[in-house]
Design a protein around this motif. Structure first.
Motif, PDB file in Angstrom:
ATOM      1  N   GLY A 131      58.950   4.947   4.786  1.00 23.68           N
ATOM      2  CA  GLY A 131      57.931   4.547   3.826  1.00 23.68           C
ATOM      3  C   GLY A 131      58.406   4.755   2.396  1.00 23.68           C
ATOM      4  N   THR A 132      57.579   4.335   1.479  1.00 25.00           N
ATOM      5  CA  THR A 132      57.893   4.463   0.062  1.00 25.00           C
ATOM      6  C   THR A 132      56.737   5.153  -0.654  1.00 25.00           C
ATOM      7  OG1 THR A 132      56.977   2.250  -0.368  1.00 25.00           O
ATOM      8  CG2 THR A 132      59.356   2.411   0.023  1.00 25.00           C
ATOM      9  N   ALA A 133      57.073   5.906  -1.681  1.00 30.28           N
ATOM     10  CA  ALA A 133      56.044   6.552  -2.491  1.00 30.28           C
ATOM     11  C   ALA A 133      55.424   5.521  -3.424  1.00 30.28           C
ATOM     12  CB  ALA A 133      56.657   7.692  -3.303  1.00 30.28           C
ATOM     13  N   PRO A 134      54.166   5.718  -3.805  1.00 28.89           N
ATOM     14  CA  PRO A 134      53.553   4.801  -4.777  1.00 28.89           C
ATOM     15  C   PRO A 134      54.373   4.748  -6.070  1.00 28.89           C
ATOM     16  CG  PRO A 134      51.894   6.229  -3.794  1.00 28.89           C
ATOM     17  CD  PRO A 134      53.224   6.754  -3.348  1.00 28.89           C
ATOM     18  N   ASP A 135      54.349   3.611  -6.715  1.00 36.23           N
ATOM     19  CA  ASP A 135      55.108   3.415  -7.950  1.00 36.23           C
ATOM     20  C   ASP A 135      54.516   4.279  -9.057  1.00 36.23           C
ATOM     21  OD1 ASP A 135      56.598   2.546 -10.065  1.00 36.23           O
ATOM     22  OD2 ASP A 135      55.864   0.484 -10.042  1.00 36.23           O
ATOM     23  N   GLU A 136      55.321   5.194  -9.595  1.00 38.03           N
ATOM     24  CA  GLU A 136      54.853   6.082 -10.655  1.00 38.03           C
ATOM     25  C   GLU A 136      55.171   5.545 -12.048  1.00 38.03           C
ATOM     26  OE1 GLU A 136      55.381  10.294 -10.174  1.00 38.03           O
ATOM     27  OE2 GLU A 136      55.795  10.088  -8.046  1.00 38.03           O
ATOM     28  N   THR A 137      55.755   4.355 -12.113  1.00 37.03           N
ATOM     29  CA  THR A 137      56.117   3.797 -13.419  1.00 37.03           C
ATOM     30  C   THR A 137      55.061   2.831 -13.948  1.00 37.03           C
ATOM     31  OG1 THR A 137      57.347   1.945 -12.426  1.00 37.03           O
ATOM     32  CG2 THR A 137      58.557   3.998 -12.852  1.00 37.03           C
ATOM     33  N   GLY A 138      54.130   2.426 -13.115  1.00 35.80           N
ATOM     34  CA  GLY A 138      53.122   1.461 -13.538  1.00 35.80           C
ATOM     35  C   GLY A 138      51.729   2.052 -13.507  1.00 35.80           C
ATOM     36  N   ASP A 139      50.761   1.232 -13.170  1.00 35.13           N
ATOM     37  CA  ASP A 139      49.368   1.663 -13.081  1.00 35.13           C
ATOM     38  C   ASP A 139      49.192   2.502 -11.814  1.00 35.13           C
ATOM     39  OD1 ASP A 139      46.628   1.965 -12.864  1.00 35.13           O
ATOM     40  OD2 ASP A 139      46.170  -0.087 -13.473  1.00 35.13           O
ATOM     41  N   MET A 140      48.882   3.771 -11.973  1.00 38.27           N
ATOM     42  CA  MET A 140      48.822   4.690 -10.838  1.00 38.27           C
ATOM     43  C   MET A 140      47.399   4.927 -10.337  1.00 38.27           C
ATOM     44  SD  MET A 140      51.679   7.606 -11.781  1.00 38.27           S
ATOM     45  CE  MET A 140      51.061   8.009 -13.434  1.00 38.27           C
ATOM     46  N   ARG A 141      46.423   4.177 -10.853  1.00 39.32           N
ATOM     47  CA  ARG A 141      45.036   4.473 -10.502  1.00 39.32           C
ATOM     48  C   ARG A 141      44.752   4.310  -9.018  1.00 39.32           C
ATOM     49  NH1 ARG A 141      42.119   0.974 -15.104  1.00 39.32           N
ATOM     50  NH2 ARG A 141      43.921  -0.326 -14.581  1.00 39.32           N
ATOM     51  N   ASP A 142      45.275   3.262  -8.396  1.00 35.26           N
ATOM     52  CA  ASP A 142      45.018   3.078  -6.962  1.00 35.26           C
ATOM     53  C   ASP A 142      45.605   4.240  -6.165  1.00 35.26           C
ATOM     54  OD1 ASP A 142      43.697   0.746  -7.476  1.00 35.26           O
ATOM     55  OD2 ASP A 142      45.339  -0.573  -6.865  1.00 35.26           O
ATOM     56  N   GLY A 143      46.810   4.660  -6.535  1.00 35.58           N
ATOM     57  CA  GLY A 143      47.430   5.783  -5.843  1.00 35.58           C
ATOM     58  C   GLY A 143      46.631   7.057  -5.999  1.00 35.58           C
ATOM     59  N   PHE A 144      46.084   7.288  -7.190  1.00 35.43           N
ATOM     60  CA  PHE A 144      45.306   8.500  -7.412  1.00 35.43           C
ATOM     61  C   PHE A 144      43.941   8.444  -6.725  1.00 35.43           C
ATOM     62  CE2 PHE A 144      48.524  10.062 -10.082  1.00 35.43           C
ATOM     63  CZ  PHE A 144      48.260  11.408 -10.300  1.00 35.43           C
ATOM     64  N   GLU A 145      43.392   7.252  -6.588  1.00 37.38           N
ATOM     65  CA  GLU A 145      42.156   7.146  -5.814  1.00 37.38           C
ATOM     66  C   GLU A 145      42.417   7.535  -4.360  1.00 37.38           C
ATOM     67  OE1 GLU A 145      38.693   3.906  -4.629  1.00 37.38           O
ATOM     68  OE2 GLU A 145      39.935   3.546  -6.390  1.00 37.38           O
ATOM     69  N   GLU A 146      43.549   7.089  -3.826  1.00 36.93           N
ATOM     70  CA  GLU A 146      43.897   7.470  -2.456  1.00 36.93           C
ATOM     71  C   GLU A 146      44.179   8.968  -2.370  1.00 36.93           C
ATOM     72  OE1 GLU A 146      46.499   5.910   1.312  1.00 36.93           O
ATOM     73  OE2 GLU A 146      47.166   5.339  -0.693  1.00 36.93           O
ATOM     74  N   LEU A 147      44.829   9.524  -3.380  1.00 33.35           N
ATOM     75  CA  LEU A 147      45.043  10.971  -3.408  1.00 33.35           C
ATOM     76  C   LEU A 147      43.710  11.719  -3.349  1.00 33.35           C
ATOM     77  CD1 LEU A 147      47.825  11.758  -6.061  1.00 33.35           C
ATOM     78  CD2 LEU A 147      47.912  12.199  -3.610  1.00 33.35           C
ATOM     79  N   GLY A 148      42.721  11.228  -4.089  1.00 34.39           N
ATOM     80  CA  GLY A 148      41.409  11.866  -4.073  1.00 34.39           C
ATOM     81  C   GLY A 148      40.785  11.854  -2.692  1.00 34.39           C
ATOM     82  N   VAL A 149      40.901  10.716  -2.000  1.00 41.28           N
ATOM     83  CA  VAL A 149      40.388  10.608  -0.625  1.00 41.28           C
ATOM     84  C   VAL A 149      41.073  11.623   0.278  1.00 41.28           C
ATOM     85  CG1 VAL A 149      40.300   9.125   1.411  1.00 41.28           C
ATOM     86  CG2 VAL A 149      39.711   8.191  -0.842  1.00 41.28           C
TER      87      VAL A 149
END
Length: 329
Positions: free
Chosen positions: A117-135
């Motif tokens: 797998g790959t980690a979410p892209d930390e160079t762009g818009d990270m909001r979707d990744g952080f929403e998943e982190l919150g879940v």
């Protein structure tokens, strides 16, 4: 011991230790990360891959590592979140121990399944990744509150004393590079205020319990089978909201933080209720974590990552602290 010399010894240890597990005889090991632990990619012709973690000496006991693996097992079995599996050694134990000439003590080791797998892209818009982190954080917190932990249960503690006490886990922030008298004076006030606020906030179990403590985007791996949460090496007892603070480690001064916090909270509240009083203290945990990281840089300065992070880190921490103080006075 100089880092390069240590890594040469650990490479030999990693190569020697492969015989403790049922891995292909022609497997090779390659260092992929060094922080608290040294982490190696194990590969062999035919597609075999696994991840070998050699533990830092005197950081975790065997029992503490057993407790980490127990939580991994429980989270996976109860389908809270997909966690990495691990291999048992030839003797049936998932935790192996080996030593080598040149190192004073034997080291604990765990061989994990390779996680694609790959980690979410930390160079762009990270909001979707952080929403998943919150879940994911909320799911883990709910599980921690109801899980019957094996006793004795031994893990690190990430509270005020662990950061600011007489024997801080990552050292004293005052010893970090570039902590000038001006920076020290500013951060002394920040420390006093953190201590006061968190003493009032308290450690009720719905606020303070078992946490991942390093839930960054880099520790999420996504593939067609879903999202896996990896690297539970720092899991221990702390405040639930510390998991957000850890998620923004080293980027606390980014202009994206308000949007990332909003996204994380949206994801979190989709799973678990979060009172306003808990949300109001998140910035306190950001400062607690930031000062812990300042101490970490100072106590790990022999490694490449802390060396790269050190320039300006103390001054930025003081600036962030002063801004935070203005909001809580």
């Amino acid at each position: 011991m100089p880092l390069q010399q240590l890594l040469e010894h650990l490479q030999k240890l990693a190569e020697k230790a492969l015989t403790l597990w049922d891995v292909p005889e022609d497997a090779t090991v390659r260092l992929i990360n060094v922080s608290e632990n040294a982490t190696y990619l194990v590969e062999a012709p035919g597609g075999y891959r696994s991840i070998l973690r050699i533990h830092r000496e005197n950081y975790h006991t065997r029992r503490a590592i057993e407790c980490e693996l127990a939580w991994l097992d429980a989270l996976g079995a109860e389908k809270v979140v997909i966690t990495p599996g691990y291999y048992r050694g030839r003797n049936g134990d998932p935790i192996q121990q080996e030593r080598i000439d040149g190192l004073p003590d034997p080291r604990f080791m765990v061989l994990f399944h390779f996680v694609a797998g790959t980690a979410p892209d930390e160079t762009g818009d990270m909001r979707d990744g952080f929403e998943e982190l919150g879940v994911i954080a909320a799911r883990c917190h709910e599980h921690a509150m109801h899980w019957e932990r094996p006793e004795p249960f031994e893990r690190l503690t990430w509270d005020v004393e662990a950061v600011f006490g007489a024997e801080p886990t990552w050292g004293d922030w005052r010893d970090a590079p570039e902590v000038t008298d001006e920076v020290k004076d500013a951060l002394e006030e920040v420390e006093r205020t953190i201590r006061s606020r968190l003493a009032s906030y308290g450690k009720a179990p719905e606020r303070y319990n078992l946490i991942h403590a390093d839930m960054r985007l880099a520790n999420l791996l996504i593939d067609d089978n879903g999202t896996r949460l990896i690297d539970f090496d720092d899991c221990g007892f702390g405040w639930f909201m510390y998991d957000f603070a850890a998620a923004i480690s080293f980027i606390e001064d980014s202009p994206q933080i308000p949007a990332l916090k909003e996204a994380w909270l949206k994801g979190y509240r989709s799973v678990r209720d979060l009172p306003e009083a808990d949300e109001a203290e998140i910035d306190t945990f950001i400062m607690l974590r930031r000062m812990a990281l300042l101490a970490w840089i100072g106590s790990h300065i022999e490694a490449p990552e802390p060396q790269a992070l050190a320039p300006g880190f103390a001054a930025t921490t003081a600036r962030l602290g002063q801004q935070w103080l203005e909001t809580v006075r």
